[in-house]
Design a protein around this motif. Structure first.
Motif, PDB file in Angstrom:
ATOM      1  N   VAL A 143       0.848  -1.192   0.000  1.00 18.16           N
ATOM      2  CA  VAL A 143       0.000   0.000   0.000  1.00 18.16           C
ATOM      3  C   VAL A 143       0.882   1.240   0.000  1.00 18.16           C
ATOM      4  O   VAL A 143       2.024   1.204   0.449  1.00 18.16           O
ATOM      5  CB  VAL A 143      -0.962   0.024   1.217  1.00 18.16           C
ATOM      6  N   ASP A 144       0.335   2.311  -0.509  1.00 21.06           N
ATOM      7  CA  ASP A 144       1.040   3.588  -0.495  1.00 21.06           C
ATOM      8  C   ASP A 144       0.587   4.369   0.728  1.00 21.06           C
ATOM      9  O   ASP A 144      -0.613   4.485   1.001  1.00 21.06           O
ATOM     10  CB  ASP A 144       0.744   4.392  -1.761  1.00 21.06           C
ATOM     11  N   CYS A 145       1.555   4.889   1.470  1.00 21.23           N
ATOM     12  CA  CYS A 145       1.268   5.700   2.645  1.00 21.23           C
ATOM     13  C   CYS A 145       1.904   7.065   2.450  1.00 21.23           C
ATOM     14  O   CYS A 145       2.845   7.223   1.666  1.00 21.23           O
ATOM     15  CB  CYS A 145       1.832   5.033   3.899  1.00 21.23           C
ATOM     16  N   PHE A 146       1.396   8.026   3.178  1.00 23.99           N
ATOM     17  CA  PHE A 146       1.836   9.407   2.994  1.00 23.99           C
ATOM     18  C   PHE A 146       2.190  10.029   4.337  1.00 23.99           C
ATOM     19  O   PHE A 146       1.367  10.086   5.236  1.00 23.99           O
ATOM     20  CB  PHE A 146       0.744  10.203   2.275  1.00 23.99           C
ATOM     21  N   LEU A 147       3.431  10.471   4.452  1.00 26.04           N
ATOM     22  CA  LEU A 147       3.964  11.054   5.665  1.00 26.04           C
ATOM     23  C   LEU A 147       3.721  12.563   5.648  1.00 26.04           C
ATOM     24  O   LEU A 147       4.119  13.245   4.703  1.00 26.04           O
ATOM     25  CB  LEU A 147       5.464  10.763   5.758  1.00 26.04           C
TER      26      LEU A 147
END
Length: 192
Positions: A143-147
């Motif tokens: 999955v793509d996560c965003f900080l």
């Protein structure tokens, strides 16, 4: 910062001031001031509610928490304040420092600075990315996560590397100056 912490710092600075060389007299106050200002700004603006703003493009329970732990294995503000908690005594009382204790403290600061800088570099490198690909369990797939605030965190990361590098350099110079002064005193004793 509470007045109790300010009192502790003031006491440490007064005790160490008597033992320090010219470099050491300015080293500790300036670096502590820079660190506290940076940490105050960083924690309040960039790391506040960091976990709540971290997002992944999945609804799988536990996936977002696992990915957040993967991208931030150790909180940088905690790593940066490690030295303060190592120097402060449990009862907030500073005992009288002799020259040998001051020397040991300078050596300890060098070791802690190098260790923390190495840990920071191994964990994060020199920059943080906004997007992060995570494939840890319990995520069903990658999955793509965003900080959040990745650019601001990168700026603070680089500033702290710079401050740590300056601290290491100045503490090494302080140690060399103390060693030279000790050798001069020893040579003077032999000549008499």
């Amino acid at each position: 910062m509470t007045s109790q912490k300010l009192g502790f710092l003031s006491s440490v600075l007064c005790k160490w001031h008597a033992q320090a060389t010219l470099i050491g007299k300015y080293l500790l106050p300036v670096l502590l001031l820079i660190r506290f200002v940076i940490l105050g700004a960083a924690v309040q603006t960039v790391w506040l509610n960091d976990k709540g703003k971290f997002q992944c493009n999945t609804q799988q329970p536990g996936c977002e928490v696992t990915c957040f732990d993967a991208v931030t294995p150790l909180s940088l503000p905690r790593l940066w304040t490690l030295e303060e908690t190592q120097v402060q005594r449990g009862n907030d009382e500073v005992k009288g420092h002799t020259l040998s204790v001051y020397r040991a403290c300078v050596a300890f600061v060098i070791v802690v600075e190098v260790g923390c800088s190495a840990a920071q570099w191994l964990l994060y490198g020199f920059e943080l990315s906004t997007d992060f690909s995570c494939g840890r369990s319990p995520c069903p797939m990658r999955v793509d996560c965003f900080l959040p605030h990745a650019w601001e965190k990168t700026v603070f990361l680089r500033i702290m590397f710079t401050v740590s590098s300056v601290s290491i350099l100045l503490n090494v110079v302080e140690a060399v100056c103390m060693l030279r002064a000790k050798l001069r005193r020893t040579d003077g004793d032999f000549e008499e």
